[in-house]
Design a protein around this motif. Structure first.
Motif, PDB file in Angstrom:
ATOM      1  N   HIS A   7       0.860  -1.179   0.000  1.00 46.60           N
ATOM      2  CA  HIS A   7       0.000   0.000   0.000  1.00 46.60           C
ATOM      3  C   HIS A   7       0.899   1.232   0.000  1.00 46.60           C
ATOM      4  O   HIS A   7       1.684   1.440   0.915  1.00 46.60           O
ATOM      5  CB  HIS A   7      -0.938  -0.010   1.209  1.00 46.60           C
ATOM      6  CG  HIS A   7      -1.925  -1.110   1.138  1.00 46.60           C
ATOM      7  ND1 HIS A   7      -3.188  -0.933   0.646  1.00 46.60           N
ATOM      8  CD2 HIS A   7      -1.832  -2.418   1.458  1.00 46.60           C
ATOM      9  CE1 HIS A   7      -3.838  -2.079   0.678  1.00 46.60           C
ATOM     10  NE2 HIS A   7      -3.032  -2.997   1.177  1.00 46.60           N
ATOM     11  N   ARG A   8       0.807   2.014  -1.039  1.00 47.35           N
ATOM     12  CA  ARG A   8       1.643   3.201  -1.207  1.00 47.35           C
ATOM     13  C   ARG A   8       0.766   4.395  -1.577  1.00 47.35           C
ATOM     14  O   ARG A   8      -0.403   4.270  -1.797  1.00 47.35           O
ATOM     15  CB  ARG A   8       2.680   2.971  -2.314  1.00 47.35           C
ATOM     16  CG  ARG A   8       3.656   1.865  -2.016  1.00 47.35           C
ATOM     17  CD  ARG A   8       4.610   2.310  -0.910  1.00 47.35           C
ATOM     18  NE  ARG A   8       5.651   1.338  -0.673  1.00 47.35           N
ATOM     19  CZ  ARG A   8       5.683   0.536   0.372  1.00 47.35           C
ATOM     20  NH1 ARG A   8       4.733   0.571   1.269  1.00 47.35           N
ATOM     21  NH2 ARG A   8       6.677  -0.313   0.538  1.00 47.35           N
ATOM     22  N   GLY A   9       1.394   5.536  -1.714  1.00 47.74           N
ATOM     23  CA  GLY A   9       0.656   6.700  -2.149  1.00 47.74           C
ATOM     24  C   GLY A   9       0.826   7.895  -1.244  1.00 47.74           C
ATOM     25  O   GLY A   9       0.327   8.960  -1.513  1.00 47.74           O
ATOM     26  N   ARG A  10       1.544   7.725  -0.162  1.00 47.42           N
ATOM     27  CA  ARG A  10       1.829   8.847   0.708  1.00 47.42           C
ATOM     28  C   ARG A  10       3.168   9.443   0.292  1.00 47.42           C
ATOM     29  O   ARG A  10       3.792   9.012  -0.669  1.00 47.42           O
ATOM     30  CB  ARG A  10       1.807   8.375   2.149  1.00 47.42           C
ATOM     31  CG  ARG A  10       0.367   7.980   2.550  1.00 47.42           C
ATOM     32  CD  ARG A  10       0.354   7.101   3.743  1.00 47.42           C
ATOM     33  NE  ARG A  10       0.796   5.772   3.354  1.00 47.42           N
ATOM     34  CZ  ARG A  10       0.184   4.663   3.708  1.00 47.42           C
ATOM     35  NH1 ARG A  10      -0.867   4.709   4.460  1.00 47.42           N
ATOM     36  NH2 ARG A  10       0.644   3.495   3.318  1.00 47.42           N
ATOM     37  N   LEU A  11       3.655  10.395   0.997  1.00 42.43           N
ATOM     38  CA  LEU A  11       4.870  11.119   0.629  1.00 42.43           C
ATOM     39  C   LEU A  11       6.102  10.218   0.584  1.00 42.43           C
ATOM     40  O   LEU A  11       6.915  10.312  -0.322  1.00 42.43           O
ATOM     41  CB  LEU A  11       5.108  12.256   1.631  1.00 42.43           C
ATOM     42  CG  LEU A  11       6.386  13.069   1.460  1.00 42.43           C
ATOM     43  CD1 LEU A  11       6.391  13.760   0.105  1.00 42.43           C
ATOM     44  CD2 LEU A  11       6.510  14.074   2.576  1.00 42.43           C
ATOM     45  N   ILE A  12       6.242   9.305   1.535  1.00 42.12           N
ATOM     46  CA  ILE A  12       7.456   8.514   1.657  1.00 42.12           C
ATOM     47  C   ILE A  12       7.193   7.087   1.195  1.00 42.12           C
ATOM     48  O   ILE A  12       6.226   6.457   1.617  1.00 42.12           O
ATOM     49  CB  ILE A  12       7.938   8.512   3.119  1.00 42.12           C
ATOM     50  CG1 ILE A  12       8.304   9.947   3.528  1.00 42.12           C
ATOM     51  CG2 ILE A  12       9.116   7.564   3.325  1.00 42.12           C
ATOM     52  CD1 ILE A  12       8.532  10.137   4.991  1.00 42.12           C
ATOM     53  N   ASP A  13       8.067   6.549   0.359  1.00 44.55           N
ATOM     54  CA  ASP A  13       7.939   5.167  -0.072  1.00 44.55           C
ATOM     55  C   ASP A  13       8.314   4.221   1.061  1.00 44.55           C
ATOM     56  O   ASP A  13       7.587   3.299   1.374  1.00 44.55           O
ATOM     57  CB  ASP A  13       8.830   4.900  -1.284  1.00 44.55           C
ATOM     58  CG  ASP A  13       8.667   3.487  -1.795  1.00 44.55           C
ATOM     59  OD1 ASP A  13       7.637   3.226  -2.441  1.00 44.55           O
ATOM     60  OD2 ASP A  13       9.542   2.647  -1.519  1.00 44.55           O
ATOM     61  N   HIS A  14       9.467   4.424   1.685  1.00 46.55           N
ATOM     62  CA  HIS A  14       9.830   3.628   2.849  1.00 46.55           C
ATOM     63  C   HIS A  14      10.969   4.297   3.608  1.00 46.55           C
ATOM     64  O   HIS A  14      11.675   5.144   3.066  1.00 46.55           O
ATOM     65  CB  HIS A  14      10.222   2.194   2.470  1.00 46.55           C
ATOM     66  CG  HIS A  14      11.528   2.086   1.775  1.00 46.55           C
ATOM     67  ND1 HIS A  14      11.670   2.306   0.420  1.00 46.55           N
ATOM     68  CD2 HIS A  14      12.770   1.792   2.236  1.00 46.55           C
ATOM     69  CE1 HIS A  14      12.923   2.146   0.084  1.00 46.55           C
ATOM     70  NE2 HIS A  14      13.625   1.836   1.166  1.00 46.55           N
ATOM     71  N   ILE A  15      11.106   3.903   4.868  1.00 45.17           N
ATOM     72  CA  ILE A  15      12.182   4.372   5.733  1.00 45.17           C
ATOM     73  C   ILE A  15      12.777   3.142   6.394  1.00 45.17           C
ATOM     74  O   ILE A  15      12.040   2.243   6.811  1.00 45.17           O
ATOM     75  CB  ILE A  15      11.652   5.329   6.827  1.00 45.17           C
ATOM     76  CG1 ILE A  15      11.094   6.596   6.197  1.00 45.17           C
ATOM     77  CG2 ILE A  15      12.742   5.647   7.853  1.00 45.17           C
ATOM     78  CD1 ILE A  15      10.346   7.471   7.160  1.00 45.17           C
ATOM     79  N   GLN A  16      14.097   3.074   6.492  1.00 44.90           N
ATOM     80  CA  GLN A  16      14.740   1.997   7.237  1.00 44.90           C
ATOM     81  C   GLN A  16      15.498   2.594   8.407  1.00 44.90           C
ATOM     82  O   GLN A  16      16.277   3.528   8.241  1.00 44.90           O
ATOM     83  CB  GLN A  16      15.703   1.211   6.351  1.00 44.90           C
ATOM     84  CG  GLN A  16      16.366   0.076   7.115  1.00 44.90           C
ATOM     85  CD  GLN A  16      17.288  -0.758   6.265  1.00 44.90           C
ATOM     86  OE1 GLN A  16      17.529  -0.462   5.108  1.00 44.90           O
ATOM     87  NE2 GLN A  16      17.811  -1.815   6.852  1.00 44.90           N
ATOM     88  N   LEU A  17      15.254   2.059   9.578  1.00 45.77           N
ATOM     89  CA  LEU A  17      16.033   2.391  10.760  1.00 45.77           C
ATOM     90  C   LEU A  17      16.905   1.190  11.071  1.00 45.77           C
ATOM     91  O   LEU A  17      16.409   0.069  11.185  1.00 45.77           O
ATOM     92  CB  LEU A  17      15.122   2.672  11.958  1.00 45.77           C
ATOM     93  CG  LEU A  17      14.138   3.822  11.833  1.00 45.77           C
ATOM     94  CD1 LEU A  17      13.296   3.930  13.100  1.00 45.77           C
ATOM     95  CD2 LEU A  17      14.865   5.125  11.566  1.00 45.77           C
ATOM     96  N   VAL A  18      18.197   1.399  11.200  1.00 42.97           N
ATOM     97  CA  VAL A  18      19.125   0.340  11.560  1.00 42.97           C
ATOM     98  C   VAL A  18      19.500   0.576  13.017  1.00 42.97           C
ATOM     99  O   VAL A  18      20.065   1.619  13.352  1.00 42.97           O
ATOM    100  CB  VAL A  18      20.372   0.345  10.650  1.00 42.97           C
ATOM    101  CG1 VAL A  18      21.294  -0.807  11.004  1.00 42.97           C
ATOM    102  CG2 VAL A  18      19.957   0.282   9.187  1.00 42.97           C
ATOM    103  N   VAL A  19      19.147  -0.385  13.874  1.00 45.00           N
ATOM    104  CA  VAL A  19      19.241  -0.180  15.319  1.00 45.00           C
ATOM    105  C   VAL A  19      20.167  -1.204  15.972  1.00 45.00           C
ATOM    106  O   VAL A  19      20.349  -2.313  15.466  1.00 45.00           O
ATOM    107  CB  VAL A  19      17.845  -0.233  15.967  1.00 45.00           C
ATOM    108  CG1 VAL A  19      16.941   0.855  15.384  1.00 45.00           C
ATOM    109  CG2 VAL A  19      17.202  -1.606  15.797  1.00 45.00           C
ATOM    110  N   ALA A  20      20.735  -0.834  17.104  1.00 44.95           N
ATOM    111  CA  ALA A  20      21.632  -1.727  17.837  1.00 44.95           C
ATOM    112  C   ALA A  20      20.858  -2.767  18.642  1.00 44.95           C
ATOM    113  O   ALA A  20      21.309  -3.896  18.800  1.00 44.95           O
ATOM    114  CB  ALA A  20      22.531  -0.911  18.765  1.00 44.95           C
ATOM    115  N   ASP A  21      19.687  -2.414  19.164  1.00 44.78           N
ATOM    116  CA  ASP A  21      18.900  -3.331  20.001  1.00 44.78           C
ATOM    117  C   ASP A  21      17.539  -3.561  19.350  1.00 44.78           C
ATOM    118  O   ASP A  21      16.567  -2.877  19.656  1.00 44.78           O
ATOM    119  CB  ASP A  21      18.754  -2.765  21.411  1.00 44.78           C
ATOM    120  CG  ASP A  21      18.114  -3.743  22.389  1.00 44.78           C
ATOM    121  OD1 ASP A  21      17.532  -4.765  21.952  1.00 44.78           O
ATOM    122  OD2 ASP A  21      18.192  -3.473  23.598  1.00 44.78           O
TER     123      ASP A  21
END
Length: 144
Positions: A7-21
């Motif tokens: 499901h798309r159509g908003r401003l951002i296609d995707h975001i990735q957060l790379v986390v330690a925990d």
């Protein structure tokens, strides 16, 4: 052959957060997404995925071995009560206060709350006031 739906159509296609925990972030995001009505789309040993947000460890193939640092993400809430529940649920799930629920001066009717997730990202839930969406999302289907 399997069909996958996005499901798309908003401003951002995707975001990735790379986390330690990842496990601390998994608890936090699972709790606040449940409160906001956002389903978890996928989960594995080194990732969690919901809507346009992908959260992973630095060891994940998609992370290139690097932590991403600190970000601000804002999730839409259906009403003020949902913003309040986001804040309380997020605190209970390991988040840290970064701005209690309340009106903000950004525009009339802006009601938001801010939490730091266990990785230090500034996470907001916001209700913009009464509004009508043209659609909840755009569905994209492709064969796998």
């Amino acid at each position: 052959m399997e069909t996958q739906q996005l499901h798309r159509g908003r401003l951002i296609d995707h975001i990735q957060l790379v986390v330690a925990d990842l496990e601390a972030c998994r608890r936090f995001y699972t709790a606040v997404f449940d409160t906001l009505g956002i389903p978890i789309a996928g989960s594995g040993d080194d990732y969690l995925w919901a809507d346009e947000l992908f959260i992973s460890t630095a060891d994940s193939d998609a992370a290139a071995g690097k932590l991403t640092g600190y970000h601000h993400l804002a999730f839409q809430a259906a009403d003020r009560a949902m913003v309040d529940r986001f804040y309380e649920t997020g605190l209970a799930a390991g988040g840290t206060d970064n701005g209690a629920p309340g009106e903000r001066p950004y525009h009339p009717g802006y009601y938001g709350a801010f939490l730091l997730d266990p990785a230090g990202n500034n996470i907001e839930a916001v209700y913009h006031g009464e509004a009508k969406k043209s659609a909840d999302s755009v569905m994209v289907e492709f064969e796998m």
